[in-house]
Design an enzyme around this catalytic site. Structure first.
Site, mmCIF file in Angstrom:
data_model
loop_
_atom_site.group_PDB
_atom_site.id
_atom_site.type_symbol
_atom_site.label_atom_id
_atom_site.label_comp_id
_atom_site.label_asym_id
_atom_site.label_seq_id
_atom_site.Cartn_x
_atom_site.Cartn_y
_atom_site.Cartn_z
ATOM 1 N N TYR A 33 34.402 -12.638 -26.995
ATOM 2 C CA TYR A 33 33.200 -13.455 -27.130
ATOM 3 C C TYR A 33 32.419 -13.046 -28.365
ATOM 4 C CZ TYR A 33 29.859 -9.847 -25.552
ATOM 5 O OH TYR A 33 29.068 -8.722 -25.459
ATOM 6 N N ARG A 52 34.570 -11.480 -37.198
ATOM 7 C CA ARG A 52 34.842 -10.522 -36.124
ATOM 8 C C ARG A 52 35.586 -11.191 -34.973
ATOM 9 N NH1 ARG A 52 29.940 -7.239 -33.490
ATOM 10 N NH2 ARG A 52 29.456 -9.333 -32.728
ATOM 11 N N ARG A 101 48.633 -16.811 -11.133
ATOM 12 C CA ARG A 101 48.226 -15.490 -11.580
ATOM 13 C C ARG A 101 49.444 -14.644 -11.909
ATOM 14 N NH1 ARG A 101 47.168 -10.242 -9.883
ATOM 15 N NH2 ARG A 101 45.131 -9.378 -10.492
ATOM 16 N N LYS A 150 35.614 -7.100 -29.297
ATOM 17 C CA LYS A 150 34.485 -7.629 -28.512
ATOM 18 C C LYS A 150 35.016 -8.466 -27.349
ATOM 19 C CE LYS A 150 29.861 -9.607 -29.154
ATOM 20 N NZ LYS A 150 29.098 -8.402 -28.805
ATOM 21 N N GLU A 182 27.343 4.371 -28.445
ATOM 22 C CA GLU A 182 26.478 3.222 -28.718
ATOM 23 C C GLU A 182 25.684 2.888 -27.470
ATOM 24 O OE1 GLU A 182 29.086 -0.033 -29.723
ATOM 25 O OE2 GLU A 182 30.452 0.465 -28.093
#
Length: 286
Positions: A33, A52, A101, A150, A182
């Site tokens: 995301y 990114r 799945r 990310k 972070e």
């Protein structure tokens, strides 16, 4: 009035938007995301977020379902349709929804990716927190090792924010091998004797787009920068501290694990960098 969201090529009222229960983002957190800020109805640092996103997809062996230009058009359309003057646009891309799945990746030729975008209207420039500063606590960093990607695997950062709330703090800084990595959703910095100290880029932290812009502005302002890990003890002895992210810009930190920094108010470096970032972002927004 219902927001208009984007789902797989369609602009829909949010209560009509649907994603399959077999989507791998839901079943495996198999997705990435980005969050792009909006100021004055324009997108901040969009090229950096697009780059990114491409990197995150590549690292997870996912194709890019849309070009940067197409994504820009969708972002702008959502901002316009939802009359967003200030806020964020969230973009999420998953590996899609195969017929059932399975841990094994589906064939991308047979399973199209899921692409979802939505907006949030929210005051960013005049955030009250920027005037008072944040209180942070430290927590162990137990996330997976590829934090430079990310992904939508945000359970532990969410747990960390709840730990901070229970401690009557605003956020948490994560610590691994004795050093701060972070924040739960931001990059972390301290300032000592006029020098900005922040962890260097690597797989241990997200390569923040706001981080890159803020450090570039700091260098242009001839501020001293040292990219290296720092400890909680160093943070508690710092003159000031701050975080950066797309949704907070530059946000001062005034307390670390109960230790008050400076006089307990936002420091001059953080305040100045916030001013510069907002001013320059307004000029460069698209």
């Amino acid at each position: 009035m219902s927001r208009i969201v984007y789902v797989n090529g369609e602009y829909l009222p949010e209560d009509q938007a649907k994603v399959s229960v077999f989507d791998r983002g839901f079943l495996f957190a198999d997705g990435v995301y980005e969050v792009t800020s909006v100021i004055d109805g324009k997108l901040v640092d969009f090229p950096g977020h697009a780059a990114r996103l491409e990197r995150s997809l590549t690292e997870l062996d996912m194709p890019s379902p849309l070009t940067s230009g197409e994504l820009l058009s969708i972002h702008r359309e959502l901002v316009a349709r939802n009359n967003v003057t200030e806020g964020m646009v969230y973009l999420q891309i998953t590996r899609g929804a195969p017929e059932d799945r399975d841990f094994v990746f589906p064939d991308p030729a047979l399973t199209p990716q899921t692409v979802v975008l939505f907006t949030q209207s929210k005051g960013l420039v005049d955030s009250p927190a920027a005037q008072t500063g944040l209180k942070v606590i430290s927590i162990p960093d137990i996330r997976w090792g590829r934090r430079d990607i990310k992904t939508v695997q945000l359970l532990y950062p969410s747990v960390g924010k709840m730990m901070a709330r229970r401690a009557r703090a605003d956020d948490a800084w994560m610590v691994e091998d004795g050093f701060v990595t972070e924040g739960t959703s931001n990059n972390a910095y301290i300032v000592k004797d006029g020098k900005i100290i922040t962890r260097q880029l690597g797989t241990e932290i997200l390569h923040g787009i706001t981080r890159a812009a803020v450090l570039a502005f700091a260098r242009e302002a001839q501020m001293k920068i040292e990219e290296r890990p720092f400890t909680i003890d160093e943070a508690q002895a710092a003159d000031e501290a701050f975080i950066t992210s797309a949704s907070t810009f530059v946000m001062p930190v005034v307390s670390v694990d109960g230790a008050v920094l400076g006089d307990g108010t936002p420091g001059p470096v953080a305040r100045r960098l916030r001013e510069i970032y907002i001013e320059q972002s307004r000029k460069a927004a698209v």
